[in-house]
Design a protein around this motif. Structure first.
Motif, PDB file in Angstrom:
ATOM      1  N   UNK A  33       2.106 -19.650  -6.879  1.00 19.46           N
ATOM      2  CA  UNK A  33       1.512 -19.510  -8.334  1.00 19.46           C
ATOM      3  C   UNK A  33       2.545 -20.341  -9.235  1.00 19.46           C
ATOM      4  N   UNK A  34       1.872 -20.311 -10.608  1.00 23.30           N
ATOM      5  CA  UNK A  34       2.729 -20.889 -11.642  1.00 23.30           C
ATOM      6  C   UNK A  34       3.695 -19.741 -12.258  1.00 23.30           C
ATOM      7  N   UNK A  35       4.961 -19.850 -12.276  1.00 22.71           N
ATOM      8  CA  UNK A  35       5.817 -19.238 -12.904  1.00 22.71           C
ATOM      9  C   UNK A  35       6.800 -20.035 -13.096  1.00 22.71           C
ATOM     10  N   UNK A  36       7.462 -20.244 -13.981  1.00 19.67           N
ATOM     11  CA  UNK A  36       8.412 -21.282 -14.325  1.00 19.67           C
ATOM     12  C   UNK A  36       9.208 -20.927 -15.704  1.00 19.67           C
ATOM     13  N   UNK A  37      10.330 -21.897 -15.859  1.00 17.80           N
ATOM     14  CA  UNK A  37      10.872 -21.968 -17.143  1.00 17.80           C
ATOM     15  C   UNK A  37      10.063 -22.426 -18.013  1.00 17.80           C
ATOM     16  N   UNK A  38       9.960 -22.446 -19.459  1.00 16.96           N
ATOM     17  CA  UNK A  38       9.030 -22.868 -20.222  1.00 16.96           C
ATOM     18  C   UNK A  38       9.207 -24.301 -20.071  1.00 16.96           C
ATOM     19  N   UNK A  39       7.826 -25.154 -20.197  1.00 20.83           N
ATOM     20  CA  UNK A  39       7.722 -26.479 -19.854  1.00 20.83           C
ATOM     21  C   UNK A  39       8.135 -27.034 -18.428  1.00 20.83           C
ATOM     22  N   UNK A  40       8.153 -26.293 -17.514  1.00 20.24           N
ATOM     23  CA  UNK A  40       8.383 -26.726 -16.352  1.00 20.24           C
ATOM     24  C   UNK A  40       7.066 -26.710 -15.404  1.00 20.24           C
ATOM     25  N   UNK A  60       5.746  -9.492 -17.001  1.00 20.75           N
ATOM     26  CA  UNK A  60       6.591  -8.928 -18.330  1.00 20.75           C
ATOM     27  C   UNK A  60       6.910 -10.307 -18.970  1.00 20.75           C
ATOM     28  N   UNK A  61       6.910 -11.302 -18.071  1.00 19.23           N
ATOM     29  CA  UNK A  61       7.223 -12.761 -18.610  1.00 19.23           C
ATOM     30  C   UNK A  61       6.247 -13.342 -19.936  1.00 19.23           C
ATOM     31  N   UNK A  62       6.836 -13.351 -20.933  1.00 15.94           N
ATOM     32  CA  UNK A  62       5.671 -13.876 -22.267  1.00 15.94           C
ATOM     33  C   UNK A  62       5.044 -15.093 -21.826  1.00 15.94           C
ATOM     34  N   UNK A  63       5.627 -15.954 -21.143  1.00 16.34           N
ATOM     35  CA  UNK A  63       5.009 -17.343 -20.864  1.00 16.34           C
ATOM     36  C   UNK A  63       3.769 -16.923 -19.850  1.00 16.34           C
ATOM     37  N   UNK A  66       0.915 -15.231 -21.757  1.00 13.58           N
ATOM     38  CA  UNK A  66       0.391 -16.388 -22.469  1.00 13.58           C
ATOM     39  C   UNK A  66      -0.564 -17.587 -21.593  1.00 13.58           C
ATOM     40  N   UNK A  67       0.186 -17.658 -20.572  1.00 12.98           N
ATOM     41  CA  UNK A  67      -0.536 -18.765 -19.824  1.00 12.98           C
ATOM     42  C   UNK A  67      -1.086 -18.456 -18.486  1.00 12.98           C
ATOM     43  N   UNK A  68      -0.956 -17.351 -18.005  1.00 11.61           N
ATOM     44  CA  UNK A  68      -1.369 -17.031 -16.663  1.00 11.61           C
ATOM     45  C   UNK A  68      -0.524 -17.603 -15.669  1.00 11.61           C
TER      46      UNK A  68
END
Length: 148
Positions: A33-40, A60-63, A66-68
């Protein structure tokens, strides 16, 4: 980034909700799944050694909020008979939909391309029970679009 298409085949079981829960657990465990540092954007969670250890930590990650996750993890429950689909739910293909799209009520893997357009809204998943050549349920196909 935009929404991502995702699809999965799992072994058939009569409890579609349980199948969804087991699939979600597997995808989380595998880091698919997608979970990454912003813009990765070109990396999945499996590419990060410090990825979340629990779904609570993931969400709990804000990104991620916001982005799923651009995966089945964005779907939280099955639509029950008589309910309308809602954000983050998976709706089974009805016999009427199968007949309209594929000309049969017992779908097989060969019909997957004919039912794909039934996942027409982002953040709403679909699933279909697929049958073997003998007409017995053999697997469940989950698909949809999610993420921003």
């Amino acid at each position: 980034m935009g929404a991502s298409y995702w699809s999965y085949f799992v072994e058939y079981q009569p409890d579609l909700g349980k199948a969804l829960d087991e699939l979600r657990a597997r995808v989380f465990e595998e880091g698919d799944y997608w979970w990454a540092e912003p813009y990765e954007f070109d990396r999945s969670a499996k590419d990060f050694p410090n990825r979340p250890r629990t779904e609570d930590e993931l969400w709990s990650s804000e990104s991620v909020q916001e982005s799923g996750t651009h995966s089945i993890l964005d779907m939280h429950e099955m639509v029950r008979p008589g309910e309308k689909p809602d954000f983050g739910t998976v709706e089974p293909v009805s016999a009427a939909e199968a007949l309209r799209c594929a000309g049969v009520t017992r779908l097989t893997r060969a019909h997957v391309g004919q039912i794909g357009d039934l996942a027409e809204q982002r953040w709403f998943g679909r699933c279909a029970v697929l049958h073997d050549d003998g007409g017995k349920p053999s697997e469940i196909y989950f698909w949809g679009f999610s993420g921003d």
